[in-house]
Design a protein around this motif. Sequence first.
Motif, PDB file in Angstrom:
ATOM      1  N   UNK A 243       0.840  -1.189   0.000  1.00 18.95           N
ATOM      2  CA  UNK A 243       0.000   0.000   0.000  1.00 18.95           C
ATOM      3  C   UNK A 243       0.882   1.248   0.000  1.00 18.95           C
ATOM      4  N   UNK A 244       0.532   2.197  -0.862  1.00 12.60           N
ATOM      5  CA  UNK A 244       1.213   3.490  -0.901  1.00 12.60           C
ATOM      6  C   UNK A 244       0.151   4.558  -0.712  1.00 12.60           C
ATOM      7  N   UNK A 245       0.260   5.315   0.381  1.00 14.69           N
ATOM      8  CA  UNK A 245      -0.770   6.299   0.700  1.00 14.69           C
ATOM      9  C   UNK A 245      -0.779   7.453  -0.300  1.00 14.69           C
ATOM     10  N   UNK A 246       0.396   7.845  -0.754  1.00 14.10           N
ATOM     11  CA  UNK A 246       0.479   8.960  -1.707  1.00 14.10           C
ATOM     12  C   UNK A 246       1.857   8.929  -2.359  1.00 14.10           C
ATOM     13  N   UNK A 247       1.949   9.544  -3.532  1.00 13.44           N
ATOM     14  CA  UNK A 247       3.216   9.610  -4.223  1.00 13.44           C
ATOM     15  C   UNK A 247       3.283  10.842  -5.098  1.00 13.44           C
ATOM     16  N   UNK A 248       4.507  11.289  -5.323  1.00 18.13           N
ATOM     17  CA  UNK A 248       4.736  12.470  -6.138  1.00 18.13           C
ATOM     18  C   UNK A 248       5.900  12.199  -7.079  1.00 18.13           C
ATOM     19  N   UNK A 249       5.655  12.386  -8.393  1.00 13.82           N
ATOM     20  CA  UNK A 249       6.699  12.211  -9.397  1.00 13.82           C
ATOM     21  C   UNK A 249       7.276  13.582  -9.703  1.00 13.82           C
ATOM     22  N   UNK A 250       8.520  13.787  -9.342  1.00 10.96           N
ATOM     23  CA  UNK A 250       9.174  15.087  -9.497  1.00 10.96           C
ATOM     24  C   UNK A 250      10.102  15.045 -10.694  1.00 10.96           C
ATOM     25  N   UNK A 251       9.683  15.631 -11.771  1.00 11.72           N
ATOM     26  CA  UNK A 251      10.471  15.621 -12.994  1.00 11.72           C
ATOM     27  C   UNK A 251       9.892  14.642 -13.997  1.00 11.72           C
ATOM     28  N   UNK A 252      10.616  14.471 -15.088  1.00 14.93           N
ATOM     29  CA  UNK A 252      10.143  13.629 -16.186  1.00 14.93           C
ATOM     30  C   UNK A 252      10.650  12.214 -15.995  1.00 14.93           C
ATOM     31  N   UNK A 253       9.775  11.356 -15.559  1.00 12.47           N
ATOM     32  CA  UNK A 253      10.170   9.977 -15.342  1.00 12.47           C
ATOM     33  C   UNK A 253       9.042   9.181 -14.711  1.00 12.47           C
ATOM     34  N   UNK A 254       9.369   8.012 -14.165  1.00 14.46           N
ATOM     35  CA  UNK A 254       8.358   7.130 -13.613  1.00 14.46           C
ATOM     36  C   UNK A 254       8.988   6.231 -12.553  1.00 14.46           C
ATOM     37  N   UNK A 255       8.142   5.577 -11.770  1.00 18.16           N
ATOM     38  CA  UNK A 255       8.572   4.545 -10.839  1.00 18.16           C
ATOM     39  C   UNK A 255       8.013   3.218 -11.316  1.00 18.16           C
ATOM     40  N   UNK A 256       8.881   2.228 -11.503  1.00 16.81           N
ATOM     41  CA  UNK A 256       8.433   0.893 -11.856  1.00 16.81           C
ATOM     42  C   UNK A 256       8.447   0.002 -10.623  1.00 16.81           C
TER      43      UNK A 256
END
Length: 776
Positions: A243-256
Amino acid sequence: MSVRHGLHGRRFTTSESRSRLGLIAGCALLACSLSLGCRTESTVDMKRAFDLVDELPFAETTAEVREIDFGAPLHRKHLVAGWSRGELDRSADRTFAWGLGEASVVEFHLLEPRPLELTLEGRPYRDPDAPPQVVTVTVNGQRIGELTLPDAVSRHVLRLAPEPLLAGRNRLELAYRWSRSPREQRRSDDSRMLAVAWYTLRFEGAAASPEPVAEAGESARLFLPFGTRVEYTLKPELGSELRIARWSVRGAGRLEVEVQTDPQASVLLGELVRSGENAALELPSDRLLRLTLEAIPNGGQELRPESAAAGVLLGEAAVWSPAELISAPNPANALEASVGVSAPASGTPPRPNIVLYVIDTLRADHLGCYGYERAISPRIDAFAERAVLFERVVAQSSWTRSSMASVLTGLWPYRHATNRRSERLSDAAATLPERLQEAGYRTAAFITNPNLTAGFGFDQGFDHFEYLGEETTSAEVHQRVVDWLEQRRDASPFLLYVHTLDPHAPYDPPAQERERWAPGVSAVKAEDSMRLVDGLQAGRIELSDALRADLRALYDAEIAANDASFGALIDELATRGLFGDALVAVMSDHGEEFHEHGNWQHGRALHGESIAVPLIVKLPGMHAGRRISQPVQHADLLPTVLAYLGLEPAVAIEGRSLLPLLAEASGDGPRWQRQLFSYLHLDSVARVSVHDGDWKLIQQIESDRLVWPRLYRPSEDPGEQHNLAERYPLRVGYLATAIRRKMAADLAAAGTRLDAEQGVIDPSVEKSLRALGYLD
């Protein structure tokens, strides 16, 4: 059978590049590993079982690197096999590591396959009779070049196309035409097979990024800069989910997000490409898995130092499991009434006499009751027939002072900090004799090993403490114990600790035992025997099968002599009416090596021949023996004795009372899920091991990093000859995580780790230590 994974059912292996799934938005990250669709709401009560923020210090973190310094501790995690420890080239003031044997293996990480230019810098081992050194270089099994090394430090450039490279781990192998041992050339006692001294490996075209960081507290956060990945190895309960309560992608990219249950294949579960909240992902359960989070910049984006703030920030990321499946700790100090021994009446704790008989350097596999084919231990074997024999016993260390500190405190060596040659057991330690003194016991110790003298703190809690000297035989120790029993007038119960030294090198058994158990072996003086063993260790003396057999025969004869002395003490106690109602434990502090893994004596490794020891315990009133198969450890003795007496340890300890296990003989006992840790830091290199069920992992510790994993399955490989680390990387990761977590917890918890103190070595003790090989 087909298995679907993720939105597109895509499964990738280590020989493929990973598929890139579409954008994810809305309800959740992805489906569970075996079905599609969003997670439905569950009525099961869930609890946080594995927090990704808290576990970051114990996880494997990886980033692309532009240079590997082979001699630097920071880069040791890249060196997989065929390497020496880091060394210093004083002429160039640079560090390096030797490539050893037939080949050396390096691992490096890439976000995505791309063209690379590799620059290797090194020099061959100098042997005037050898041909030029040729190194064949392969990457992920594909040959990419051959290097001919001049007889000096040189640089070699190799250009790699993207084709053999993988997203994730890559394996670089350096295979050598030849390697040589300095011992063969009579240059030194160094027996290593040296090939090439490697200094650096540079990657042109690789990225570089800072390490992931965690912020604990009420708003726990985990930040992964682009170009990094974090790998957690765990075994989630059935029905667990990330479970991930919240997330923020900072910049141009992704999380796999990946999961791996098969060493040869990973499953891409999903991607986070824009900020969001409340994601849940069901995980495979009831098996080991590697959960990987990787922050990847968009294709073509170059990572620069100023872009360190770019990445993915996760808030409150954890694995949650059904509450009823999270195991509660087993009670450590319960007395089972079903053990076949009279339980104490309520309010009247038993006060039996307690005898702790320690035979120094005794391997479990050299006793008949543990399966040895030679009948050298009839008295111990007979004792085992009316006592509890623990079949799998782990010593906490492989040399006396450290292991006996664990026996007497219930702490593993990393906590009691009695590990180096000069260190003593701290006065702050709470020992078994001190605890029994407080309970009204009279305490006496008869010691022959100079590592256990008063100057090293081992007289704590003893009313009567005698160091008899290393030349005192077990028969002579027995007579001193008889004298003490004869002079005893106090009716108080006693603790009698007897520590004999017969099987310890030098191997110099009495003539009668030598004649029977080592016929034909030349009668050498004790000091000559020690020089022989030292010469074998240093390589000055050539080893033969006949010589090793002779030394083992002398060792057996020493055990036979000590066995007779133990039997004589049992007879003496029985004659005085002190045996039947006594609690008697016979054990060893550690084992002995006979070149099974290249060493002699002990204190050099944590293999089975060094730390698989006997432990046989007779409780008051026992008449029939039992055998317990579940693994136990040295640190369990203290809580076992105290639990029988209705007492508690004075401090939190690693050990656990073994009394509940006695019910196992009738099928009613508990099946503990335990991990048993051992530790050795006698000289320059620290080693640590963990036993977990049918698995054992040994690792070296260099600059607080675990390196050189050696994984064994002792039930199939009792001699620990086949390292399974590369075959079972998930198991290595799981057990290495357990080691890191254990050591970090001891460092972080206030007051749980004793401070190392310096011992006092008087001239007579120094002479004894030298005679036994503990000082040069």
